[in-house]
Design a protein around this motif. Structure first.
Motif, PDB file in Angstrom:
ATOM      1  N   ASN A 150       1.016  -1.020   0.047  1.00 41.42           N
ATOM      2  CA  ASN A 150       0.025   0.495  -0.117  1.00 41.42           C
ATOM      3  C   ASN A 150       0.966   1.573   0.019  1.00 41.42           C
ATOM      4  OD1 ASN A 150       1.027  -0.790   2.629  1.00 41.42           O
ATOM      5  ND2 ASN A 150      -1.110   0.334   3.662  1.00 41.42           N
ATOM      6  N   CYS A 151       0.811   2.080  -0.707  1.00 36.39           N
ATOM      7  CA  CYS A 151       0.995   3.940  -0.694  1.00 36.39           C
ATOM      8  C   CYS A 151       1.416   4.537   0.341  1.00 36.39           C
ATOM      9  CB  CYS A 151      -0.131   4.682  -1.382  1.00 36.39           C
ATOM     10  SG  CYS A 151       1.132   5.556  -1.324  1.00 36.39           S
ATOM     11  N   HIS A 187       0.900   7.245   1.664  1.00 34.11           N
ATOM     12  CA  HIS A 187      -0.501   8.259   2.073  1.00 34.11           C
ATOM     13  C   HIS A 187      -0.485   7.810   3.241  1.00 34.11           C
ATOM     14  CE1 HIS A 187      -4.937   8.456   2.394  1.00 34.11           C
ATOM     15  NE2 HIS A 187      -4.538   6.768   2.904  1.00 34.11           N
ATOM     16  N   ASN A 216       1.006  11.102   5.632  1.00 29.52           N
ATOM     17  CA  ASN A 216       0.284  12.338   5.195  1.00 29.52           C
ATOM     18  C   ASN A 216      -0.932  12.102   6.140  1.00 29.52           C
ATOM     19  OD1 ASN A 216       0.285  14.406   3.692  1.00 29.52           O
ATOM     20  ND2 ASN A 216      -2.123  13.556   3.342  1.00 29.52           N
ATOM     21  N   LEU A 217      -1.835  10.773   5.329  1.00 32.53           N
ATOM     22  CA  LEU A 217      -2.563  10.038   6.773  1.00 32.53           C
ATOM     23  C   LEU A 217      -2.743  10.466   8.273  1.00 32.53           C
ATOM     24  CD1 LEU A 217      -5.404  10.199   6.262  1.00 32.53           C
ATOM     25  CD2 LEU A 217      -5.706   8.332   6.194  1.00 32.53           C
ATOM     26  N   TRP A 269      -0.168  16.656  -0.638  1.00 31.48           N
ATOM     27  CA  TRP A 269       0.665  16.308   0.278  1.00 31.48           C
ATOM     28  C   TRP A 269       1.866  17.060   0.859  1.00 31.48           C
ATOM     29  CZ3 TRP A 269       1.711  10.589  -2.100  1.00 31.48           C
ATOM     30  CH2 TRP A 269       0.012   9.967  -2.043  1.00 31.48           C
ATOM     31  N   HIS A 295      -2.689   1.682   9.001  1.00 30.97           N
ATOM     32  CA  HIS A 295      -1.953   2.032   7.540  1.00 30.97           C
ATOM     33  C   HIS A 295      -0.908   1.385   6.911  1.00 30.97           C
ATOM     34  CE1 HIS A 295      -5.998   3.872   6.335  1.00 30.97           C
ATOM     35  NE2 HIS A 295      -5.606   4.397   7.890  1.00 30.97           N
TER      36      HIS A 295
END
Length: 319
Positions: A9-10, A13, A16-17, A130, A299
């Motif tokens: 997964n990124c 991301h 940033n999340l 981002w 995540h």
């Protein structure tokens, strides 16, 4: 697709999340009528972009240079700035001293660089884009005083109720916001220093690392660096643990947070966390770091599983 693709997964991301969640849960959201540091960042850039749009870039630069000249030469401006924004004014004076004493420049040239330092081509801050929040936070921190006095001049010269006047008025209110009129440090200035401190200490470097080419495969290998992410997350946790040690007071020993610690000294106690006083800023590091780490862990679960060990370089596997 390989059997490993479900794990990839990124990571950008995820970082940033995690940052977004930490910020919003501890300092509030951005948006119309929001009285938060993030809305202040948005209005600061909106003001500069609107001036440029209604005039042109050269006029904006001249406006900035004039405001800086007033801050450096006019006693009424210096007195007002030093009383209203104690820490920001002292930081500006330090910058003036550094520029004036730069041995590679004539003194006048160093000061001229300050006058010509108008921030331009800055993207509006948005958690969905981002890196824009931290980039704008750095700009507003550095240019706090000229931005504030540009806004004051706009408010004084533009017709009340017009778009530019409204932006300037709202920006002034947020930059001046304090939980107590006697408070030396503005509320959102202190918040800004936490954001910049965290970005400078670790977030910026981690975001940039993810965008690098793989050191083994060289140019054009962006994305291959994913094989190193499990190791990188281990190092990332080590940095977080430094901030969390001693009941979430470890950040006090980190140089990037020195200005935030100093800003807290200028915030008065208000009796409860929700009142926006010193109690809130004492709670901020713990709340931010808890939300940041919990979100990142959620995540990056796939990155931290033993199933990924076959693709991690053996020399990078912690003992």
């Amino acid at each position: 697709m390989t059997e490993w693709s479900e794990h990839i997964n990124c990571i950008l991301h995820a970082f940033n999340l995690a940052f977004q969640t930490g910020c919003m849960d501890s300092l509030g959201d951005q948006g119309m009528n929001k009285l938060t540091v993030f809305q202040m960042l948005y209005l600061a850039i909106l003001l500069m972009n609107t001036i440029k749009k209604q005039t042109d870039l050269e006029t904006l630069k001249k406006y900035y240079a004039l405001t800086m000249t007033q801050l450096l030469e006019r006693e009424d401006y210096k007195m007002d700035a030093s009383n209203t924004f104690v820490q920001a004014f002292e930081e500006l004076m330090k910058e003036v001293e550094r520029e004036a004493s730069d041995e590679t420049l004539m003194e006048d040239m160093g000061i001229q660089q300050l006058l010509n330092g108008c921030p331009t081509n800055i993207k509006e801050p948005n958690f969905g884009r981002w890196g824009t929040i931290t980039a704008v936070a750095r700009v507003v921190k550095k240019h706090w005083l000229p931005l504030f006095y540009i806004a004051k001049n706009v408010k004084a010269t533009e017709k009340a109720g017009c778009y530019l006047h409204t932006i300037a008025t709202n920006l002034i209110n947020l930059m001046n916001s304090r939980s107590d009129p006697q408070q030396k440090t503005p509320t959102h200035y202190a918040s800004l220093l936490w954001i910049v401190g965290f970005a400078d200490y670790m977030l910026y470097d981690h975001m940039e690392w993810v965008k690098m080419n793989d050191p083994r495969f060289g140019p054009g290998s962006y994305g291959n660096i994913s094989r190193l992410v499990p190791t990188h997350l281990y190092l990332h946790k080590e940095q977080l643990d430094v901030l969390k040690k001693n009941n979430y007071t470890g950040w006090r020993e980190v140089p990037q947070f020195a200005e935030y610690a100093r800003a807290m000294d200028g915030v008065l106690e208000q009796g409860e966390v929700g009142a926006g006083g010193k109690e809130m800023f004492k709670r901020l590091p713990e709340l931010f770091l808890e939300r940041y780490e919990n979100t990142l862990n959620h995540h990056t679960t796939k990155w931290r599983t033993s199933e990924l060990l076959p693709i991690v370089p053996k020399k990078d596997i912690p003992p």
